[in-house]
Scaffold this active site. Structure first.
Site, PDB file in Angstrom:
ATOM      1  N   ASP A  64       0.807  -1.221   0.000  1.00  0.00           N
ATOM      2  CA  ASP A  64       0.000   0.000   0.000  1.00  0.00           C
ATOM      3  C   ASP A  64       0.838   1.268   0.000  1.00  0.00           C
ATOM      4  O   ASP A  64       1.998   1.286   0.417  1.00  0.00           O
ATOM      5  CB  ASP A  64      -0.983   0.015   1.172  1.00  0.00           C
ATOM      6  CG  ASP A  64      -0.318  -0.217   2.532  1.00  0.00           C
ATOM      7  OD1 ASP A  64       0.739  -0.879   2.580  1.00  0.00           O
ATOM      8  OD2 ASP A  64      -0.860   0.249   3.554  1.00  0.00           O
ATOM      9  N   GLU A 102      -0.409  -2.343   5.258  1.00  0.00           N
ATOM     10  CA  GLU A 102       0.550  -2.266   6.373  1.00  0.00           C
ATOM     11  C   GLU A 102       0.427  -0.934   7.080  1.00  0.00           C
ATOM     12  O   GLU A 102       0.642  -0.837   8.290  1.00  0.00           O
ATOM     13  CB  GLU A 102       1.981  -2.468   5.860  1.00  0.00           C
ATOM     14  CG  GLU A 102       3.033  -2.542   6.960  1.00  0.00           C
ATOM     15  CD  GLU A 102       3.501  -1.189   7.478  1.00  0.00           C
ATOM     16  OE1 GLU A 102       3.872  -1.093   8.664  1.00  0.00           O
ATOM     17  OE2 GLU A 102       3.484  -0.196   6.701  1.00  0.00           O
ATOM     18  N   GLU A 103       0.047   0.109   6.330  1.00  0.00           N
ATOM     19  CA  GLU A 103      -0.058   1.445   6.912  1.00  0.00           C
ATOM     20  C   GLU A 103      -1.291   1.596   7.795  1.00  0.00           C
ATOM     21  O   GLU A 103      -1.418   2.609   8.475  1.00  0.00           O
ATOM     22  CB  GLU A 103      -0.082   2.501   5.803  1.00  0.00           C
ATOM     23  CG  GLU A 103       1.170   2.549   4.940  1.00  0.00           C
ATOM     24  CD  GLU A 103       2.397   3.012   5.692  1.00  0.00           C
ATOM     25  OE1 GLU A 103       2.259   3.447   6.846  1.00  0.00           O
ATOM     26  OE2 GLU A 103       3.499   2.937   5.129  1.00  0.00           O
TER      27      GLU A 103
END
Length: 418
Positions: free
Chosen positions: A87, A145-146
């Site tokens: 992402d 992941e963010e």
């Protein structure tokens, strides 16, 4: 049988000899031009899946919504998982690069486009050299992941059966592009990244006209006192040896100059390394917010919610030692550096099934001219002044494309049977 670092380094040179560095660089540029936010990485996932299928992997898409898993069975032997996140971030790109983001306000400012590129390069190299190793390779393209959607992509993939639907790993590896003098590999055994909590706070006041504050309870003033006092919760209540970082990332209240609003919102981010410090810090935050609201005469208690949390990332020390030794053999003794734990956070540990050892390292990528021109005499001074992850100016040097492929391949070969 565990091979020597020299044997693994020699095997790495053979396996990566045919890597198409130019083709992978073009692939990276394309990913960088087309960033996608958390849980919307559809194009990125399709491109990754296509490259893995073309290399001969069995590919499953849609794991944890937009995750991709590729499996390459190559005889009896250990199972190795290689993970890359996919992402981008809601950041406006300021690099001026010819391949800069084509989406307004969205950028691969953390370098996950490089991670996907490394993942593809490693998978293709290992698939093309199956006579050099034995075991099962599992390649994971992980979304979110963010945490931009308030959920961890690693947790979403695990909830979608990642640990049961695919061969269980003997080792999990991940890596991150980072600022720093070009081409170093940063390893830290044990604790390597902090735990993280996102905390949402809503302060309730009593709104009214800006000309008559005596008829209101001003939540802006109460929130301002909270922001100031929160910093003392870190600096005055935790020992100097305890690491904690508290950031107020958002302060929102009101809509017009002459209206005292009825609510104020704060968004906090807390980073800690050990559970005891985390609990003390969270308790201090709650006490300070409630106390300031009480002192301001707020008509209702504040709402304090932990919106998103990640555990600390703790590398398996033995595995990290083995991989670091291999990376020294591949890149030279001076290329591998231990800078100790950082206060960044990751969800990679949530991918690992229980009791699975994992190792996570960094590859530095600041262009040489940018590093040399940065103000400061020491590396620490320069590090603080070059563009970092999450900056609109973050731009890894493209020469790290083959470096990251070799770090992943050599780590995998350190576990696979020969």
């Amino acid at each position: 049988m565990i091979r020597s670092s020299g044997d693994v380094a020699e095997a790495t040179r053979d396996v990566t000899a045919g890597v198409d560095g130019e083709g992978l660089t073009d692939f990276y540029r394309d990913l960088h031009r087309h960033p996608e936010l958390s849980m919307a990485e559809n194009r990125t996932a399709a491109l990754l899946a296509g490259r893995l299928r073309a290399a001969g992997l069995e590919v499953t898409e849609g794991v944890g919504r937009t995750g991709v898993v590729g499996v390459l069975r190559n005889g009896d032997g250990p199972v190795v998982w290689l993970r890359g996140d996919t992402d981008a971030l809601p950041v406006r790109e300021e690099t001026g690069l010819p391949y800069a983001s084509g989406r307004a306000g969205v950028m691969h400012a953390c370098g996950h486009d490089m991670h996907v590129t490394w993942l593809v390069g490693a998978a293709e190299a290992l698939a093309a050299a199956r006579d050099a190793w034995a075991g099962t390779l599992v390649v994971i393209g992980q979304p979110a992941e963010e945490g931009g959607t308030g959920e961890s992509g690693a947790a979403a993939m695990a909830a979608d059966g990642l640990h049961d639907r695919f061969p269980r790993p003997d080792a999990l590896f991940g890596q991150h592009v980072a600022p720093g003098p070009l081409g170093l590999v940063l390893h830290t055994p044990g604790l390597t990244m902090a735990a993280m909590d996102d905390i949402d706070i809503r302060i309730h006041g009593r709104g009214g006209h800006g000309s008559r504050p005596e008829a209101t309870v001003d939540p802006v003033l109460a929130a301002a006192h909270v922001v100031t006092r929160l910093q003392s919760g870190v600096s005055r209540e935790l020992a100097a040896t305890d690491v904690a970082v508290l950031t107020v990332g958002r302060f929102h209240a009101g809509a017009k100059h002459n209206i005292i609003p009825s609510e104020a919102e704060l968004a906090l981010n807390l980073r800690t390394r050990v559970p005891e410090v985390r609990e003390r810090a969270l308790a201090a935050i709650r006490r300070i917010v409630e106390g300031e609201c009480a002192a301001a005469g707020c008509p209702r208690p504040p709402e304090i919610d932990i919106a998103y949390s990640l555990p600390a990332t703790v590398d398996d020390a033995a595995l990290d030692g083995r991989v670091a030794a291999v990376h020294r053999a591949v890149f030279g003794d001076g290329a591998v550096v231990d800078l100790g734990p950082v206060t960044g956070s990751e969800d990679v540990s949530l991918l690992a099934p229980a009791d699975t050892p994992y190792d996570y390292w960094y590859v530095t990528s600041t262009p040489q001219d940018v590093w040399e021109e940065a103000e400061g005499e020491s590396p620490a001074e320069k590090f603080a002044r070059v563009p970092s992850n999450h900056s609109g100016l973050f731009a890894p040097d493209l020469s790290v494309v083959p470096v990251g492929v070799r770090t992943l391949v050599s780590a995998a070969l350190s576990v696979f049977s020969f």
